[in-house]
Design an enzyme around this catalytic site. Structure first.
Site: not given
Length: 446
Positions: A102, A241, A245
């Protein structure tokens, strides 16, 4: 979740080369997950990844484990996390797997799972996978092993899905938008979505090289986006990012628009359109101004634990639609089964175009309380939250704030960090008080 051995709040995550983000563990994880997920009789799993160099290694290791469990694997290549969730549903697969850390730096990576419905795996399923990880790996017979293939049109399918949530009677024509893809998984998705809906798009963070993901760009560092918005005299900027998400935004004037701001916009628009369907789920980190706004509008509001999986759990339990975090994880179950930065951005653009106003004008009347957030790294085995000096510092700050602020200390679910947050009326005061607590946490942790 605290009893888990391997899974955190968002799958398995860590530094590449350090257990558990190693090739041998990924093989075992693929086998364990394949064994559990294929019990339904569906032996098809999709695998996507972000743009980290280590994704190749983990992808190959997962493939070996999944095939050895008799599961067939279909690779999507670099794809946003929410795209994998959507395509898992779309292709009727047993599960989707995302290789990503992430918003973390390139030297971290992770592995997370979606169920056949495109939602995160139930705790019971993750627990069963963990149980098998401590068992010997046993291959199925050769004739039962899975096959591997690639889905070449995955990006195009997801682009069309994103466009479908934007009302057909509206257009982005006339808007100039800067989009920062963090050199991550949306680099070949987000700019095309906005262009095909009519916007003039300037893109940054769309040249991934395996090690520049999230580096001074994207939703965790907005300086480059702010500069580009000013340079191009754009109407607004989007920042996603590394796995797509999260969404953060920037107004034409350079003001940062975070997840709390976006929740305000989405909730207000949904109520005006009669589509709210219940209340809003925030988290312990949601700004107090949101709580006050919702109370004034008689909109139910609850705080979940920090982490988008907990926001989703509350939404499902209450059958509500909209929730999110100030960090930019934003969920609208009307459109998707998980948080999606691109779709959240399109919802904001829908509100702008319907009201024929700027992003700044959409936020008029909403002023957040100042917050100070300090991350303190701690050593494995230590527990600064139970330290007497830390607890005394927290009690002292709470006394000083009274009813005009709050203090929150919590452990990160993805990194060895204690997050110290102080919220109040005066920005300098909350900064000073947060540092006072953080100093005690650092002393206790190290």
């Amino acid at each position: 979740m605290s009893q888990r051995k391997y899974f955190g709040t968002d799958g398995v995550r860590g530094r590449v080369g350090d257990f558990p983000i190693t090739p041998d563990f990924a093989v075992k994880l693929g086998w364990a997950a394949g064994t559990v997920l294929s019990k339904s009789g569906n032996q098809r799993v999709l695998v996507g990844k972000d743009t980290r160099l280590s994704g190749y290694m983990l992808e190959s290791a997962l493939e070996a484990g999944l095939l050895s469990a008799g599961v067939s694997v279909e690779f999507l290549g670099p794809m946003p996390t929410p795209a994998v969730a959507y395509l898992t549903r779309n292709f009727r697969a047993a599960a989707g797997i995302v290789i990503s850390a992430s918003h973390n730096p390139y030297y971290d990576n992770g592995i997370k799972f979606f169920s056949d419905s495109g939602s995160k795996l139930a705790d019971a399923v993750e627990s069963e996978i963990e149980r098998l990880l401590d068992e010997p790996l046993v291959c199925v017979p050769s004739e039962q092993m899975g096959r591997a293939s690639r889905i070449d049109d995955a990006p195009g399918r997801y682009i069309e899905f994103c466009k479908s949530v934007f009302p057909s009677e509206l257009s982005l024509s006339g808007l100039t938008i800067v989009v920062d893809c963090a050199h991550g998984a949306t680099y070949h998705i987000a700019p095309d979505v906005l262009r095909e809906l009519g916007a003039t798009v300037h893109e940054i963070g769309t040249a991934p090289n395996g090690v520049n993901i999230n580096a001074k760009c994207g939703a965790t560092d907005l300086a480059a986006l702010q500069a580009s918005v000013r340079e191009h005299k754009a109407d607004l900027g989007f920042a996603l990012d590394g796995d797509g998400d999260r969404l953060m935004m920037v107004t034409a004037e350079g003001r940062i628009v975070d997840g709390d701001d976006v929740i305000y916009i989405l909730a207000r628009a949904a109520q005006q359109d009669g589509l709210l369907q219940g209340g809003i789920v925030g988290t312990l980190m949601s700004n107090f101004a949101l709580e006050k706004f919702f109370a004034d509008r008689k909109i139910p509001f609850v705080r979940a634990k920090v982490g988008d999986r907990y926001v989703m759990e509350e939404l499902v339990k209450r059958d509500w639609k909209i929730g999110g975090e100030n960090s930019g994880h934003l969920i609208n179950r009307q459109f998707h089964s998980t948080g999606d930065g691109i779709i959240a951005g399109l919802q904001v653009l829908t509100a702008m175009q319907r009201e024929q106003c700027s992003l700044t004008e959409l936020l008029r009347g909403f002023e957040k309380y100042p917050q100070a957030l300090i991350n303190v790294r701690f050593q494995a085995g230590s527990d600064p939250l139970n330290d007497a000096a830390v607890q005394s510092a927290v009690a002292d700050v709470e006394r000083r704030l009274g009813n005009e602020g709050r203090v929150l200390l919590r452990k990160s679910g993805t990194e060895p960090l204690i997050r110290v947050m102080v919220e109040g009326r005066d920005p300098q005061t909350v900064k000073t008080l947060a540092q006072q607590i953080a100093s005690e946490v650092d002393a206790a942790a190290n």
